[in-house]
Design a protein around this motif. Structure first.
Motif, PDB file in Angstrom:
ATOM      1  N   UNK A 115       0.985  -1.186   0.065  1.00 56.17           N
ATOM      2  CA  UNK A 115       0.053   0.025  -0.092  1.00 56.17           C
ATOM      3  C   UNK A 115       0.912   1.296  -0.077  1.00 56.17           C
ATOM      4  N   UNK A 116       0.322   2.161  -0.584  1.00 56.78           N
ATOM      5  CA  UNK A 116       0.981   3.574  -0.546  1.00 56.78           C
ATOM      6  C   UNK A 116       0.079   4.575   0.312  1.00 56.78           C
ATOM      7  N   UNK A 117       0.754   5.688   0.608  1.00 51.50           N
ATOM      8  CA  UNK A 117      -0.121   6.541   1.364  1.00 51.50           C
ATOM      9  C   UNK A 117      -1.028   7.669   0.567  1.00 51.50           C
ATOM     10  N   UNK A 118      -1.811   6.986  -0.166  1.00 53.01           N
ATOM     11  CA  UNK A 118      -2.605   7.583  -1.001  1.00 53.01           C
ATOM     12  C   UNK A 118      -4.175   7.682  -1.002  1.00 53.01           C
ATOM     13  N   UNK A 119      -4.837   8.494  -1.643  1.00 52.48           N
ATOM     14  CA  UNK A 119      -6.289   8.561  -1.412  1.00 52.48           C
ATOM     15  C   UNK A 119      -7.054   7.200  -2.041  1.00 52.48           C
ATOM     16  N   UNK A 120      -6.333   6.658  -2.805  1.00 48.87           N
ATOM     17  CA  UNK A 120      -6.951   5.497  -3.789  1.00 48.87           C
ATOM     18  C   UNK A 120      -6.560   4.169  -3.219  1.00 48.87           C
ATOM     19  N   UNK A 121      -5.663   4.285  -2.229  1.00 54.45           N
ATOM     20  CA  UNK A 121      -5.138   2.835  -1.762  1.00 54.45           C
ATOM     21  C   UNK A 121      -6.326   1.887  -1.362  1.00 54.45           C
ATOM     22  N   UNK A 122      -7.335   2.348  -0.701  1.00 53.24           N
ATOM     23  CA  UNK A 122      -8.326   1.248  -0.250  1.00 53.24           C
ATOM     24  C   UNK A 122      -9.026   0.594  -1.485  1.00 53.24           C
ATOM     25  N   UNK A 123      -9.633   1.501  -2.257  1.00 51.17           N
ATOM     26  CA  UNK A 123     -10.387   0.915  -3.378  1.00 51.17           C
ATOM     27  C   UNK A 123      -9.390   0.262  -4.397  1.00 51.17           C
ATOM     28  N   UNK A 125      -6.075  -1.201  -3.989  1.00 54.52           N
ATOM     29  CA  UNK A 125      -5.393  -2.551  -3.448  1.00 54.52           C
ATOM     30  C   UNK A 125      -6.241  -3.526  -2.829  1.00 54.52           C
ATOM     31  N   UNK A 126      -7.222  -3.019  -2.102  1.00 54.37           N
ATOM     32  CA  UNK A 126      -8.242  -3.914  -1.284  1.00 54.37           C
ATOM     33  C   UNK A 126      -9.513  -4.362  -2.061  1.00 54.37           C
ATOM     34  N   UNK A 127      -9.866  -3.585  -3.116  1.00 56.40           N
ATOM     35  CA  UNK A 127     -11.112  -4.009  -3.771  1.00 56.40           C
ATOM     36  C   UNK A 127     -10.838  -4.402  -5.215  1.00 56.40           C
ATOM     37  N   UNK A 141      -2.594 -13.509  -4.537  1.00 58.68           N
ATOM     38  CA  UNK A 141      -2.275 -11.998  -4.348  1.00 58.68           C
ATOM     39  C   UNK A 141      -1.913 -11.662  -2.904  1.00 58.68           C
ATOM     40  N   UNK A 142      -0.707 -11.183  -2.753  1.00 53.66           N
ATOM     41  CA  UNK A 142      -0.152 -10.587  -1.569  1.00 53.66           C
ATOM     42  C   UNK A 142      -0.193  -9.204  -1.228  1.00 53.66           C
ATOM     43  N   UNK A 143      -0.911  -8.823  -0.410  1.00 56.93           N
ATOM     44  CA  UNK A 143      -1.022  -7.427  -0.034  1.00 56.93           C
ATOM     45  C   UNK A 143      -0.322  -6.980   1.314  1.00 56.93           C
ATOM     46  N   UNK A 144       0.875  -6.258   1.126  1.00 54.47           N
ATOM     47  CA  UNK A 144       1.398  -5.774   2.182  1.00 54.47           C
ATOM     48  C   UNK A 144       0.916  -4.201   2.473  1.00 54.47           C
ATOM     49  N   UNK A 153      -3.240 -12.418   2.581  1.00 55.15           N
ATOM     50  CA  UNK A 153      -2.841 -13.461   1.643  1.00 55.15           C
ATOM     51  C   UNK A 153      -4.311 -13.820   0.988  1.00 55.15           C
ATOM     52  N   UNK A 154      -4.530 -13.679  -0.353  1.00 58.06           N
ATOM     53  CA  UNK A 154      -5.591 -14.027  -1.157  1.00 58.06           C
ATOM     54  C   UNK A 154      -5.016 -15.352  -2.116  1.00 58.06           C
ATOM     55  N   UNK A 155      -6.073 -16.049  -1.947  1.00 52.82           N
ATOM     56  CA  UNK A 155      -5.869 -17.488  -2.599  1.00 52.82           C
ATOM     57  C   UNK A 155      -6.965 -18.149  -3.163  1.00 52.82           C
ATOM     58  N   UNK A 156      -6.695 -19.242  -4.050  1.00 51.33           N
ATOM     59  CA  UNK A 156      -7.848 -19.943  -4.451  1.00 51.33           C
ATOM     60  C   UNK A 156      -8.959 -19.101  -5.225  1.00 51.33           C
ATOM     61  N   UNK A 157      -8.460 -18.788  -6.499  1.00 53.18           N
ATOM     62  CA  UNK A 157      -9.081 -17.719  -7.229  1.00 53.18           C
ATOM     63  C   UNK A 157     -10.182 -18.641  -7.873  1.00 53.18           C
ATOM     64  N   UNK A 158     -11.376 -18.106  -7.920  1.00 52.13           N
ATOM     65  CA  UNK A 158     -12.729 -18.982  -8.552  1.00 52.13           C
ATOM     66  C   UNK A 158     -13.062 -18.695  -9.952  1.00 52.13           C
TER      67      UNK A 158
END
Length: 194
Positions: A115-123, A125-127, A141-144, A153-158
């Motif tokens: 993640x970066x410290x910017x306004x768009x990070x939530x939408x 990197x997380x969505x 998908x690894x999100x630090x 840690x996201x895994x098992x894509x469907x």
């Protein structure tokens, strides 16, 4: 006139040209095309880069047959001709040779975002990115996340989303499932947050 089937391809071509123009004339901004919308993001800071270096070293130590490709652009999503530039992609050393700026995702074992410290990070990197990477079929998908001080840690894509999502606070070990098969000791990540 562009037909409905041709429109996503046309958007991707226009995006590629816009990216080339802006790369010559602007500093500090990167562009991505996710869900048919052009998104900008700030260039990472020094701590962000250090986290990628840390992860790169760990990947080489544990999986020397693979390479962590920083900043590799990927064609994501089966619909809308998406373009994303993960902070890094774990794949074979030759996975993206000859493919240019926006590579096909086949061979990608893991996409990484810090993640970066910017306004768009939530939408972003997380969505949007977890959805785009799952639709593309990237196994992990690894999100630090420097905001929450967690590794997700996201895994098992469907084909729509990741069925398994595991959050671990910085300081605890986290297993990256197969096909990655690495355990990360996340203690050092505490040093690189504000």
């Amino acid at each position: 006139m562009t037909t409905t089937d041709e429109r996503p391809h046309a958007i991707a071509e226009e995006f590629d040209e816009l990216t080339r123009i802006l790369a010559r004339s602007t500093e500090g901004i990167r562009l991505e095309l996710i869900d048919g919308k052009i998104r900008s993001r700030v260039v990472p800071d020094g701590d962000h880069a250090r986290i990628i270096q840390w992860l790169l070293r760990l990947c080489i130590q544990h999986r020397p047959e693979l390479f962590l490709h920083p900043e590799q652009g990927l064609k994501v999503q089966t619909y809308r001709s998406g373009r994303a530039r993960p902070d890094a992609v774990l794949a074979g050393s030759e996975a993206f040779v000859g493919q240019g700026e926006w590579a096909a995702p086949e061979g990608a074992l893991m996409a990484v975002e810090v993640t970066s410290y910017d306004a768009d990070t939530d939408e972003r990197d997380r969505v949007q990115k977890p959805r785009a990477y799952a639709e593309t079929g990237i196994p992990v998908y690894l999100l630090i996340d420097r905001d929450t001080c967690e590794v997700t840690v996201h895994s098992e894509p469907d084909g729509v989303r990741y069925e398994s999502v595991r959050r671990v606070p910085f300081g605890k070990p986290v297993d990256l499932p197969e096909p990655v098969g690495i355990t990360l000791d996340t203690e050092r990540l505490k040093e690189w947050v504000r």
